[in-house]
Design an enzyme around this catalytic site. Sequence first.
Site, mmCIF file in Angstrom:
data_model
loop_
_atom_site.group_PDB
_atom_site.id
_atom_site.type_symbol
_atom_site.label_atom_id
_atom_site.label_comp_id
_atom_site.label_asym_id
_atom_site.label_seq_id
_atom_site.Cartn_x
_atom_site.Cartn_y
_atom_site.Cartn_z
ATOM 1 N N GLU A 294 24.767 -23.077 70.751
ATOM 2 C CA GLU A 294 23.334 -22.810 70.882
ATOM 3 C C GLU A 294 23.053 -21.324 70.665
ATOM 4 O OE1 GLU A 294 20.397 -23.482 70.869
ATOM 5 O OE2 GLU A 294 19.729 -25.011 72.261
ATOM 6 N N ASP A 295 21.804 -21.020 70.349
ATOM 7 C CA ASP A 295 21.407 -19.612 70.249
ATOM 8 C C ASP A 295 21.085 -19.041 71.635
ATOM 9 O OD1 ASP A 295 19.084 -21.151 70.480
ATOM 10 O OD2 ASP A 295 18.045 -20.213 68.815
ATOM 11 N N ASP B 74 17.636 -21.286 77.866
ATOM 12 C CA ASP B 74 16.465 -20.712 78.536
ATOM 13 C C ASP B 74 16.173 -21.560 79.784
ATOM 14 O OD1 ASP B 74 14.163 -19.007 78.618
ATOM 15 O OD2 ASP B 74 12.966 -20.521 77.620
ATOM 16 N N PHE C 1 11.436 -12.315 75.270
ATOM 17 C CA PHE C 1 11.421 -13.215 74.120
ATOM 18 C C PHE C 1 12.079 -12.461 72.970
ATOM 19 C CE2 PHE C 1 10.088 -15.704 70.554
ATOM 20 C CZ PHE C 1 10.205 -16.985 71.060
ATOM 21 N N ARG D 150 14.540 -14.696 61.637
ATOM 22 C CA ARG D 150 15.896 -15.241 61.791
ATOM 23 C C ARG D 150 16.899 -14.391 61.016
ATOM 24 N NH1 ARG D 150 15.450 -20.400 64.078
ATOM 25 N NH2 ARG D 150 13.680 -21.663 63.432
HETATM 26 P P1 IMP Z 1 15.493 -24.450 76.677
HETATM 27 O O1 IMP Z 1 15.457 -25.921 76.427
HETATM 28 O O2 IMP Z 1 14.282 -23.999 77.437
HETATM 29 O O3 IMP Z 1 16.769 -23.962 77.286
HETATM 30 O O4 IMP Z 1 15.253 -23.777 75.285
HETATM 31 C C1 IMP Z 1 16.240 -23.515 74.392
HETATM 32 C C2 IMP Z 1 15.647 -23.183 73.041
HETATM 33 O O5 IMP Z 1 14.416 -22.471 73.162
HETATM 34 C C3 IMP Z 1 16.579 -22.278 72.283
HETATM 35 O O6 IMP Z 1 17.513 -23.000 71.538
HETATM 36 C C4 IMP Z 1 15.619 -21.515 71.402
HETATM 37 O O7 IMP Z 1 15.413 -22.217 70.198
HETATM 38 C C5 IMP Z 1 14.328 -21.466 72.188
HETATM 39 N N1 IMP Z 1 14.170 -20.154 72.841
HETATM 40 C C6 IMP Z 1 14.389 -19.842 74.143
HETATM 41 N N2 IMP Z 1 14.199 -18.535 74.377
HETATM 42 C C7 IMP Z 1 13.871 -17.996 73.182
HETATM 43 C C8 IMP Z 1 13.587 -16.649 72.763
HETATM 44 O O8 IMP Z 1 13.590 -15.662 73.531
HETATM 45 N N3 IMP Z 1 13.311 -16.484 71.440
HETATM 46 C C9 IMP Z 1 13.293 -17.520 70.562
HETATM 47 N N4 IMP Z 1 13.581 -18.780 70.897
HETATM 48 C C10 IMP Z 1 13.855 -19.019 72.204
HETATM 49 MG MG MG Z 2 14.133 -22.116 68.289
#
Ligand code: IMP
Ligand code: MG
Length: 175
Positions: free
Chosen positions: A96-97, A100, A149, A162
């Site tokens: 994953e990137d 969050d 963010f 990206r």
């Molecule tokens: P989660 O389901 O809330 O954990 O979200 C995960 C996804 O939200 C990541 O794979 C990202 O694609 C996106 N995301 C979360 N934080 C950021 C950020 O700071 N910048 C851009 N995308 C984010």
């Molecule tokens: Mg994303």
Amino acid sequence: MTDVKKLISEEEITAIVNSLAAKITEDFAGRDLLVIGILKGASVFMSDLIRQIKLPLELDYMAVSSYGSSTKSSGVVRIVKDLEADVTGKTVLIIEDIVDTGLTISYLTKYMMSKNAKTVKVCSLLNKPSRRKIDIVVDYVGKEIEDYFVVGYGIDYDEKYRNLPYVAVYEGDLY
Ligand code: IMP
Ligand code: MG
């Protein structure tokens, strides 16, 4: 390009990638490893990471959507592109990137287990523990960050940035 608040430099990213790859190489030796990248955000990180993992492995990708064009999670995970590989009996490493709220990773881990993966581990370039809505374990974390963010190195704001070679805090249009 205006005010870019660089958070993680290219040099630091290289060090993070090398250190994660070394741990993964050690931990997964002798396993039937299937690396699954979560598109599109993990694509840049994953392509660097896998080239430093000194093990035989298979690759696959999934695409899910949880963020629209805003900076807040909808909390809804939708499969946009499903797996091609059969995960049955495999040791799966999800790339994953950012983790969050944890909703995406929680969903994906359960999804792989429901497809009879042997084990599912998670490797994320970034982790924002302060934002967690669900208690999940991220087995390999590149770097923990505050509630910023961020964009760059595969990570987008509204599909842009990206292609930045480093990670920056998004504070308005960079270019
Ligand atoms: P989660 O389901 O809330 O954990 O979200 C995960 C996804 O939200 C990541 O794979 C990202 O694609 C996106 N995301 C979360 N934080 C950021 C950020 O700071 N910048 C851009 N995308 C984010
Ligand atoms: Mg994303």
